[in-house]
Motif scaffolding. Structure first.
Motif, PDB file in Angstrom:
ATOM      1  N   GLU A 160      35.930  49.319  63.761  1.00  0.00           N
ATOM      2  CA  GLU A 160      34.675  49.777  63.155  1.00  0.00           C
ATOM      3  C   GLU A 160      33.516  48.880  63.590  1.00  0.00           C
ATOM      4  O   GLU A 160      32.440  49.363  63.940  1.00  0.00           O
ATOM      5  CB  GLU A 160      34.799  49.780  61.636  1.00  0.00           C
ATOM      6  CG  GLU A 160      33.549  50.273  60.941  1.00  0.00           C
ATOM      7  CD  GLU A 160      33.707  50.365  59.435  1.00  0.00           C
ATOM      8  OE1 GLU A 160      32.769  50.877  58.795  1.00  0.00           O
ATOM      9  OE2 GLU A 160      34.740  49.928  58.891  1.00  0.00           O
ATOM     10  N   TRP A 161      33.736  47.586  63.582  1.00  0.00           N
ATOM     11  CA  TRP A 161      32.699  46.645  63.997  1.00  0.00           C
ATOM     12  C   TRP A 161      32.317  46.898  65.459  1.00  0.00           C
ATOM     13  O   TRP A 161      31.140  46.939  65.803  1.00  0.00           O
ATOM     14  CB  TRP A 161      33.196  45.209  63.818  1.00  0.00           C
ATOM     15  CG  TRP A 161      32.195  44.177  64.230  1.00  0.00           C
ATOM     16  CD1 TRP A 161      31.198  43.651  63.466  1.00  0.00           C
ATOM     17  CD2 TRP A 161      32.094  43.569  65.519  1.00  0.00           C
ATOM     18  NE1 TRP A 161      30.470  42.735  64.190  1.00  0.00           N
ATOM     19  CE2 TRP A 161      31.008  42.674  65.469  1.00  0.00           C
ATOM     20  CE3 TRP A 161      32.800  43.676  66.698  1.00  0.00           C
ATOM     21  CZ2 TRP A 161      30.607  41.898  66.554  1.00  0.00           C
ATOM     22  CZ3 TRP A 161      32.409  42.912  67.788  1.00  0.00           C
ATOM     23  CH2 TRP A 161      31.328  42.039  67.702  1.00  0.00           C
ATOM     24  N   LEU A 162      33.310  47.093  66.322  1.00  0.00           N
ATOM     25  CA  LEU A 162      33.057  47.312  67.745  1.00  0.00           C
ATOM     26  C   LEU A 162      32.267  48.602  67.976  1.00  0.00           C
ATOM     27  O   LEU A 162      31.248  48.604  68.675  1.00  0.00           O
ATOM     28  CB  LEU A 162      34.380  47.371  68.510  1.00  0.00           C
ATOM     29  CG  LEU A 162      34.292  47.608  70.010  1.00  0.00           C
ATOM     30  CD1 LEU A 162      33.681  46.393  70.698  1.00  0.00           C
ATOM     31  CD2 LEU A 162      35.673  47.894  70.576  1.00  0.00           C
ATOM     32  N   LEU A 163      32.701  49.688  67.373  1.00  0.00           N
ATOM     33  CA  LEU A 163      32.036  50.975  67.599  1.00  0.00           C
ATOM     34  C   LEU A 163      30.645  51.031  66.967  1.00  0.00           C
ATOM     35  O   LEU A 163      29.757  51.693  67.503  1.00  0.00           O
ATOM     36  CB  LEU A 163      32.886  52.124  67.076  1.00  0.00           C
ATOM     37  CG  LEU A 163      34.158  52.419  67.863  1.00  0.00           C
ATOM     38  CD1 LEU A 163      34.927  53.561  67.233  1.00  0.00           C
ATOM     39  CD2 LEU A 163      33.851  52.729  69.310  1.00  0.00           C
ATOM     40  N   ALA A 209      38.635  58.159  63.928  1.00  0.00           N
ATOM     41  CA  ALA A 209      39.573  58.608  64.973  1.00  0.00           C
ATOM     42  C   ALA A 209      40.204  57.412  65.675  1.00  0.00           C
ATOM     43  O   ALA A 209      41.424  57.376  65.877  1.00  0.00           O
ATOM     44  CB  ALA A 209      38.850  59.513  65.968  1.00  0.00           C
ATOM     45  N   LEU A 210      39.403  56.423  66.044  1.00  0.00           N
ATOM     46  CA  LEU A 210      39.953  55.260  66.734  1.00  0.00           C
ATOM     47  C   LEU A 210      40.735  54.357  65.774  1.00  0.00           C
ATOM     48  O   LEU A 210      41.711  53.735  66.169  1.00  0.00           O
ATOM     49  CB  LEU A 210      38.854  54.475  67.451  1.00  0.00           C
ATOM     50  CG  LEU A 210      39.352  53.420  68.446  1.00  0.00           C
ATOM     51  CD1 LEU A 210      40.324  54.011  69.462  1.00  0.00           C
ATOM     52  CD2 LEU A 210      38.192  52.758  69.164  1.00  0.00           C
ATOM     53  N   GLN A 211      40.331  54.320  64.515  1.00  0.00           N
ATOM     54  CA  GLN A 211      41.109  53.556  63.542  1.00  0.00           C
ATOM     55  C   GLN A 211      42.503  54.158  63.373  1.00  0.00           C
ATOM     56  O   GLN A 211      43.491  53.440  63.293  1.00  0.00           O
ATOM     57  CB  GLN A 211      40.395  53.511  62.186  1.00  0.00           C
ATOM     58  CG  GLN A 211      39.192  52.591  62.180  1.00  0.00           C
ATOM     59  CD  GLN A 211      38.404  52.675  60.894  1.00  0.00           C
ATOM     60  OE1 GLN A 211      38.283  53.743  60.278  1.00  0.00           O
ATOM     61  NE2 GLN A 211      37.838  51.548  60.487  1.00  0.00           N
ATOM     62  N   GLY A 212      42.582  55.483  63.322  1.00  0.00           N
ATOM     63  CA  GLY A 212      43.887  56.140  63.231  1.00  0.00           C
ATOM     64  C   GLY A 212      44.727  55.888  64.464  1.00  0.00           C
ATOM     65  O   GLY A 212      45.933  55.640  64.377  1.00  0.00           O
ATOM     66  N   SER A 213      44.093  55.930  65.618  1.00  0.00           N
ATOM     67  CA  SER A 213      44.794  55.645  66.861  1.00  0.00           C
ATOM     68  C   SER A 213      45.280  54.199  66.886  1.00  0.00           C
ATOM     69  O   SER A 213      46.387  53.910  67.353  1.00  0.00           O
ATOM     70  CB  SER A 213      43.872  55.919  68.050  1.00  0.00           C
ATOM     71  OG  SER A 213      44.506  55.598  69.245  1.00  0.00           O
ATOM     72  N   ALA A 214      44.466  53.289  66.379  1.00  0.00           N
ATOM     73  CA  ALA A 214      44.846  51.877  66.329  1.00  0.00           C
ATOM     74  C   ALA A 214      46.037  51.666  65.402  1.00  0.00           C
ATOM     75  O   ALA A 214      46.976  50.921  65.727  1.00  0.00           O
ATOM     76  CB  ALA A 214      43.662  51.033  65.871  1.00  0.00           C
TER      77      ALA A 214
END
Length: 186
Positions: free
Chosen positions: A24-27, A109-114
């Protein structure tokens, strides 16, 4: 090191949640990049961000595996769990990052992927070691919405000798004749 499954699952969940915070911080700091630049940046940055978490999940799983009770082994033949050499590939992580960035809500979406990547590292390590260990047994785990038959099979604990037997309904290991089937049915 946690010895109980709930503690182990909680530890993996916390690892994935911490990675989710960093995602989240990165995005949230990429708003000045256009889409092409953001895709190129994430292709390089996300695997570098995620791999330490995946490695830690794999190391934790190997330690958890080693802490599980086993049958006594002859001296000098004790099984030592390790981490598989080919954990989640960087190109798969990069593809997940690009996919997530193109979604309507890229952060979740990327958190779920992570989260999936962290748990994949753990699953791959568990399967790698179970495949390597002689005499390892498999157990079924029924999900909350499993049918009654699958829930019943999950009560048998670690009695299956292969992943296929534990994850699918397979035969008895022998071919039954038509007469055998009639006798069983009768």
């Amino acid at each position: 090191m946690p010895a109980a499954v709930p503690e182990f699952q909680l530890l993996l969940t916390q690892l994935a949640a911490d990675l989710g915070v960093k995602v989240e911080w990165l995005l949230s700091r990429m708003d000045r990049l256009d889409q092409r630049e953001a895709l190129a940046f994430l292709t390089d940055a996300y695997p570098d961000l995620a791999m330490p978490y995946i490695d830690l999940a794999a190391q934790t799983t190997a330690t958890f595996y080693a802490d599980q009770p086993v049958a006594p082994q002859p001296p000098g033949q004790e099984f030592i769990p390790d981490v598989p050499p080919d954990l989640v590939p960087a190109d798969r992580l990069a593809a997940s990052a690009r996919w997530a960035l193109l979604q309507a809500k890229p952060i979740p979406a990327l958190q779920g992927s992570a989260m999936r990547a962290v748990f994949d590292g753990s699953r791959d390590t568990m399967i790698h070691n179970a495949d390597r260990e002689k005499g390892a047994r498999w157990a079924r785990h029924a999900s909350a919405n499993a049918c009654a038959f699958c829930r019943m099979l999950a009560t048998r604990h670690a009695v299956y000798t292969s992943e296929a037997a534990a994850t699918r309904v397979v035969g008895r290991g022998v071919d039954l004749t038509e007469a055998d089937r009639r006798a069983i049915h009768g």
